[in-house]
Structures are given as C-alpha cells and as structure tokens.
Write a protein that holds these residues in place. Sequence first.
Motif, PDB file in Angstrom:
ATOM      1  N   PRO A 122      38.806  60.459  40.435  1.00  0.00           N
ATOM      2  CA  PRO A 122      39.607  59.344  40.967  1.00  0.00           C
ATOM      3  C   PRO A 122      38.706  58.289  41.604  1.00  0.00           C
ATOM      4  N   MET A 123      39.069  57.042  41.450  1.00  0.00           N
ATOM      5  CA  MET A 123      38.294  55.941  42.006  1.00  0.00           C
ATOM      6  C   MET A 123      39.068  55.274  43.144  1.00  0.00           C
ATOM      7  N   ARG A 124      38.322  54.671  44.072  1.00  0.00           N
ATOM      8  CA  ARG A 124      38.917  53.948  45.196  1.00  0.00           C
ATOM      9  C   ARG A 124      38.314  52.538  45.252  1.00  0.00           C
ATOM     10  N   LEU A 125      39.169  51.558  45.471  1.00  0.00           N
ATOM     11  CA  LEU A 125      38.709  50.197  45.738  1.00  0.00           C
ATOM     12  C   LEU A 125      38.663  50.033  47.250  1.00  0.00           C
ATOM     13  N   VAL A 126      37.474  49.746  47.787  1.00  0.00           N
ATOM     14  CA  VAL A 126      37.294  49.802  49.240  1.00  0.00           C
ATOM     15  C   VAL A 126      36.440  48.643  49.750  1.00  0.00           C
ATOM     16  N   ALA A 127      36.553  48.412  51.041  1.00  0.00           N
ATOM     17  CA  ALA A 127      35.685  47.483  51.779  1.00  0.00           C
ATOM     18  C   ALA A 127      35.671  47.947  53.225  1.00  0.00           C
ATOM     19  N   SER A 128      34.699  47.498  53.977  1.00  0.00           N
ATOM     20  CA  SER A 128      34.621  47.883  55.386  1.00  0.00           C
ATOM     21  C   SER A 128      35.620  47.066  56.200  1.00  0.00           C
ATOM     22  N   PRO A 129      36.142  47.628  57.287  1.00  0.00           N
ATOM     23  CA  PRO A 129      37.037  46.860  58.162  1.00  0.00           C
ATOM     24  C   PRO A 129      36.383  45.576  58.673  1.00  0.00           C
ATOM     25  N   ALA A 130      35.067  45.622  58.940  1.00  0.00           N
ATOM     26  CA  ALA A 130      34.382  44.427  59.435  1.00  0.00           C
ATOM     27  C   ALA A 130      34.366  43.327  58.384  1.00  0.00           C
ATOM     28  N   TYR A 131      34.137  43.686  57.122  1.00  0.00           N
ATOM     29  CA  TYR A 131      34.163  42.672  56.059  1.00  0.00           C
ATOM     30  C   TYR A 131      35.550  42.053  55.952  1.00  0.00           C
ATOM     31  N   LEU A 132      36.593  42.894  55.968  1.00  0.00           N
ATOM     32  CA  LEU A 132      37.961  42.397  55.819  1.00  0.00           C
ATOM     33  C   LEU A 132      38.368  41.538  57.013  1.00  0.00           C
ATOM     34  N   ALA A 133      37.839  41.861  58.196  1.00  0.00           N
ATOM     35  CA  ALA A 133      38.166  41.064  59.383  1.00  0.00           C
ATOM     36  C   ALA A 133      37.647  39.635  59.256  1.00  0.00           C
ATOM     37  N   VAL A 134      36.517  39.489  58.572  1.00  0.00           N
ATOM     38  CA  VAL A 134      35.913  38.160  58.413  1.00  0.00           C
ATOM     39  C   VAL A 134      36.496  37.431  57.201  1.00  0.00           C
ATOM     40  N   HIS A 135      36.672  38.134  56.096  1.00  0.00           N
ATOM     41  CA  HIS A 135      37.026  37.485  54.831  1.00  0.00           C
ATOM     42  C   HIS A 135      38.493  37.650  54.447  1.00  0.00           C
ATOM     43  N   GLY A 136      39.227  38.451  55.184  1.00  0.00           N
ATOM     44  CA  GLY A 136      40.631  38.671  54.859  1.00  0.00           C
ATOM     45  C   GLY A 136      40.818  39.833  53.903  1.00  0.00           C
ATOM     46  N   THR A 137      42.033  40.390  53.916  1.00  0.00           N
ATOM     47  CA  THR A 137      42.357  41.530  53.065  1.00  0.00           C
ATOM     48  C   THR A 137      43.110  41.056  51.832  1.00  0.00           C
ATOM     49  N   PRO A 138      42.552  41.229  50.633  1.00  0.00           N
ATOM     50  CA  PRO A 138      43.272  40.824  49.417  1.00  0.00           C
ATOM     51  C   PRO A 138      44.473  41.732  49.186  1.00  0.00           C
ATOM     52  N   LEU A 139      45.597  41.120  48.909  1.00  0.00           N
ATOM     53  CA  LEU A 139      46.829  41.881  48.688  1.00  0.00           C
ATOM     54  C   LEU A 139      47.235  41.915  47.224  1.00  0.00           C
ATOM     55  N   ASP A 140      46.664  41.014  46.441  1.00  0.00           N
ATOM     56  CA  ASP A 140      46.997  40.908  45.018  1.00  0.00           C
ATOM     57  C   ASP A 140      45.693  40.946  44.220  1.00  0.00           C
ATOM     58  N   PRO A 141      45.688  41.589  43.037  1.00  0.00           N
ATOM     59  CA  PRO A 141      44.457  41.647  42.252  1.00  0.00           C
ATOM     60  C   PRO A 141      43.829  40.288  41.986  1.00  0.00           C
ATOM     61  N   ALA A 142      44.641  39.250  41.829  1.00  0.00           N
ATOM     62  CA  ALA A 142      44.104  37.918  41.549  1.00  0.00           C
ATOM     63  C   ALA A 142      43.240  37.401  42.693  1.00  0.00           C
ATOM     64  N   GLU A 143      43.480  37.889  43.897  1.00  0.00           N
ATOM     65  CA  GLU A 143      42.707  37.421  45.053  1.00  0.00           C
ATOM     66  C   GLU A 143      41.291  38.008  45.092  1.00  0.00           C
ATOM     67  N   LEU A 144      41.030  39.037  44.311  1.00  0.00           N
ATOM     68  CA  LEU A 144      39.721  39.693  44.365  1.00  0.00           C
ATOM     69  C   LEU A 144      38.592  38.784  43.876  1.00  0.00           C
ATOM     70  N   VAL A 145      38.888  37.826  43.015  1.00  0.00           N
ATOM     71  CA  VAL A 145      37.840  36.947  42.488  1.00  0.00           C
ATOM     72  C   VAL A 145      37.299  36.019  43.565  1.00  0.00           C
ATOM     73  N   ASP A 146      37.997  35.905  44.673  1.00  0.00           N
ATOM     74  CA  ASP A 146      37.532  35.047  45.766  1.00  0.00           C
ATOM     75  C   ASP A 146      36.658  35.800  46.765  1.00  0.00           C
ATOM     76  N   HIS A 147      36.401  37.079  46.496  1.00  0.00           N
ATOM     77  CA  HIS A 147      35.642  37.911  47.432  1.00  0.00           C
ATOM     78  C   HIS A 147      34.281  38.283  46.859  1.00  0.00           C
ATOM     79  N   GLN A 148      33.347  38.572  47.762  1.00  0.00           N
ATOM     80  CA  GLN A 148      32.070  39.141  47.354  1.00  0.00           C
ATOM     81  C   GLN A 148      32.298  40.579  46.889  1.00  0.00           C
ATOM     82  N   SER A 149      31.539  40.990  45.877  1.00  0.00           N
ATOM     83  CA  SER A 149      31.737  42.326  45.316  1.00  0.00           C
ATOM     84  C   SER A 149      30.403  43.017  45.078  1.00  0.00           C
ATOM     85  N   ILE A 150      30.464  44.329  45.075  1.00  0.00           N
ATOM     86  CA  ILE A 150      29.306  45.178  44.801  1.00  0.00           C
ATOM     87  C   ILE A 150      29.580  45.964  43.523  1.00  0.00           C
ATOM     88  N   LEU A 151      28.631  45.919  42.576  1.00  0.00           N
ATOM     89  CA  LEU A 151      28.735  46.696  41.345  1.00  0.00           C
ATOM     90  C   LEU A 151      27.647  47.770  41.331  1.00  0.00           C
TER      91      LEU A 151
END
Length: 300
Positions: free
Chosen positions: A164-193
């Motif tokens: 099973p996979m999890r899509l995650v971020a740290s609470p500190a990152y979300l506090a600064v950049h906001g929590t995406p609620l819709d998949p379309a919003e993910l393109v506006d965030h920094q990501s790690i591959l």
Amino acid sequence: MHLDNLADMALFVQIIDSGSLSAAGRHLGLPKATVSRRLALMEQRLGAPLIYRSTRALAPTDFGQRYFQRVQPIVRDAIRAQSEAKSEHARPSGLIRMSAPNAFGQIVLAQILFSFLEQHPGVRIDLRLSDDRVSLVSNGFDLAIRTGPLEDSELVSRRIAAIPMRLVASPAYLAVHGTPLDPAELVDHQSILTRPDLDHWQIGKHIVRPRWNMSTGSMLVSRDALLQHMGIGLLPAFLADPAIKEGKLTPLMLQHALNSEEVSALWARNQTPSLAVSALVNYLVESAISCKSADLWKPS
C-alpha cells in the motif's frame, strides 16, 4: 557436447569465481599445475585465450568474459541437477545470491529472511541491497526482489505481494503551503520523487504529474526529504505509517484510492531455480498471505 567439455566449463567458472588458479585448485582438490594445464588445453581447443595471467592476479579476456556469462548458468544448472538428484526429499541447501531494494530489504525483507534461515539451516543467503536494477546474469545473482513495474523480458517473475502507498507531507510543510484537498491542487506544490520516470501519480481516477524539485533515487532518502518539509510525496506504507503515527507526516487524499506498489521475485529465464531459491520464493509468498498487518504489505 562431450562430458570433458562440461568438466572444463566447471573448472573455468571456478577459476573466475575463486580469482586464482591456486584457489580454484584447492576448491576442486586439484594441483595448480593440473588446473593450469587443463585451462591451456581448453584455450587451445577454443582457439582463443580465456584469461590474462600475471604473477599477482588474473582476469578474463573479453572473450573469456563472454564465455563465462554463457557457461556459468549451464554449470550451475548441472551442479544443481546433480545435487537435487541425490534425494527426492532433499532439503533446501546451498548459497542464494540475491538482490533487493534498500528500504524494502532493510525494513520488510530482512525479518522474513531471518525467519526463513531459522527453518532452513542448510541455506546461506548473500543479500545485496541496492536501489539500482542490477543485471542478474552478469552479476551472478540467483534471485532479485524488485518493487514497481517490471521491464526485463529475459527474467522470469513471480508476483509476491502489493505494498500500500501513502501520499504524505510534513505538518510544517502543509502549514506554510496549505493542504491540497483535490488532486488538481497537487501540481501547485513542491514534490519529491524516488525516480524521474515515476513522475505521475494515480490519485483515484486522476493522473497527476507533480512539479518535482528532487528525485532521490532511494525511498529512504525520499522519506527523509519529506520529514525535512521539502514537499509532498508517495511512500510505501511500511515507511510512511510509523512517521504518520508519530505525527511527523500527514496522509493526504484519503478520500481517493492510491495504486499499490507490486513486489516481485525474478530469476534468469535460462536458469532453473535451485530447491533453496524455490523454497525462499514460496516462503515470501506465504509470508505475504499470512501477514496480518496491512501496514507492511498485502498479497497480490
């Protein structure tokens, strides 16, 4: 093929594996002079040198390396066939050379191997952890455990489980950049591959191509990058869930299903798995089926 040819092939493979004529002779119970003479006759029969010799070391010629890669599986199969023919009820034994990804090998696979070896004391395992997709044939591996999509048609594969996979971020990152609620919003965030080719995420019915700022080459490094508040990323449950439980990572898009990461066992198509390899693969499948914690993996 004359039987003497097979014996010479085995001699040549042992020389390469041992690294010297003397060591090969000790392993086979032959004098060094005999080994040297048989090697010379073999080279004469083949019409080309197999080994560069010096007073300190030896190395296969280009022809010798190609010849080694061709005859090594033949020799191994012959040795295994002879060993397994001694008893219909032979116990798994011998050395298994295997490769596995770093994070999966350390956190999930190692514990299963410990248990397997307790039940099969005649087996030895040479485990090499690497996130590179190493060549089984050229590196002399009997077995590889891989996660994700498979590409190599020269290998036989057996699906073991799905992580099973999890899509995650740290609470500190979300506090600064906001929590995406819709998949379309993910393109506006920094990501790690973990790898550049894994640049699209299946979030429910949506395929998202994130704007990534780092590809780590390692799931362990990806986890550390996310813990350092560098962005949003996909992690296997066995890496993400402990950090989620401690409040260091926050799961996202819980309303959407995420694809699982396939775990497969692979071996060379031209090699017959030994009793030990077959027993280990079966044990891995049974371990996935009996695993009560979905946090680790689930059967395919």
